[in-house]
Design a protein around this motif. Structure first.
Motif, mmCIF file in Angstrom:
data_model
loop_
_atom_site.group_PDB
_atom_site.id
_atom_site.type_symbol
_atom_site.label_atom_id
_atom_site.label_comp_id
_atom_site.label_asym_id
_atom_site.label_seq_id
_atom_site.Cartn_x
_atom_site.Cartn_y
_atom_site.Cartn_z
ATOM 1 N N LYS A 118 -6.820 22.720 60.799
ATOM 2 C CA LYS A 118 -6.953 21.263 60.742
ATOM 3 C C LYS A 118 -5.670 20.665 60.192
ATOM 4 N N GLY A 122 -7.979 16.087 59.771
ATOM 5 C CA GLY A 122 -9.124 16.767 60.361
ATOM 6 C C GLY A 122 -8.999 17.055 61.842
ATOM 7 N N ASN A 123 -7.931 16.572 62.504
ATOM 8 C CA ASN A 123 -7.713 16.937 63.908
ATOM 9 C C ASN A 123 -7.529 18.445 63.973
ATOM 10 N N GLN A 124 -8.115 19.079 64.981
ATOM 11 C CA GLN A 124 -8.013 20.525 65.115
ATOM 12 C C GLN A 124 -6.867 20.910 66.055
#
Length: 137
Positions: A118, A122-124
């Motif tokens: 992440k 929180g973007n993966q």
């Protein structure tokens, strides 16, 4: 030939995003230009070692409620960006040492070794070292 020049990533704050992408991931700051007439900055980064002219990530500070709502969820919970590496072990260790949060640990797949991390919002992301094509050697 046409190519993809930039991918825009909506961030909460320019400086905290730079601290993560440049400070933790080791990306190169390509440009950070103040645009006073628009009350914003043009900020681009790219992975270290990427050649000049390679696609950059444009860090776009959220300025509306809709943009703020998208921070950290630009792909609806799916992996958003894919970071290729030529040395998975080196980069996985470096990211871990820098405090990067891993969602899924390293796995060997038919296409290569991959792990999911992440970013600060929180973007993966996939970190992936692709399997070398043995037919081209």
């Amino acid at each position: 030939m046409n190519h993809l020049a930039h991918v825009s990533l909506v961030v909460r704050d320019y400086d905290e995003a730079l601290a993560f992408y440049v400070g933790k991931l080791g990306f190169t700051l390509v440009e950070d230009t103040l645009l006073p007439e628009q009350n914003k900055r043009w900020v681009t980064v790219r992975p270290a070692g990427a050649p000049p002219g390679a696609t950059t990530i444009q860090l776009a500070e959220a300025s509306t409620p809709e943009q703020r709502a998208a921070v950290g969820n630009q792909a609806g919970g799916r992996v958003f960006l894919f970071l290729d590496t030529d040395d998975f072990g080196r980069d996985h260790a470096r990211f871990t040492q820098a405090g990067v949060e891993w969602v899924r640990g390293p796995v060997v797949q038919s296409y290569g070794t991959v792990a999911v991390f992440k970013d600060l919002y929180g973007n993966q992301w996939d970190l992936i070292e692709r399997t070398k094509d043995k037919s081209s050697s």
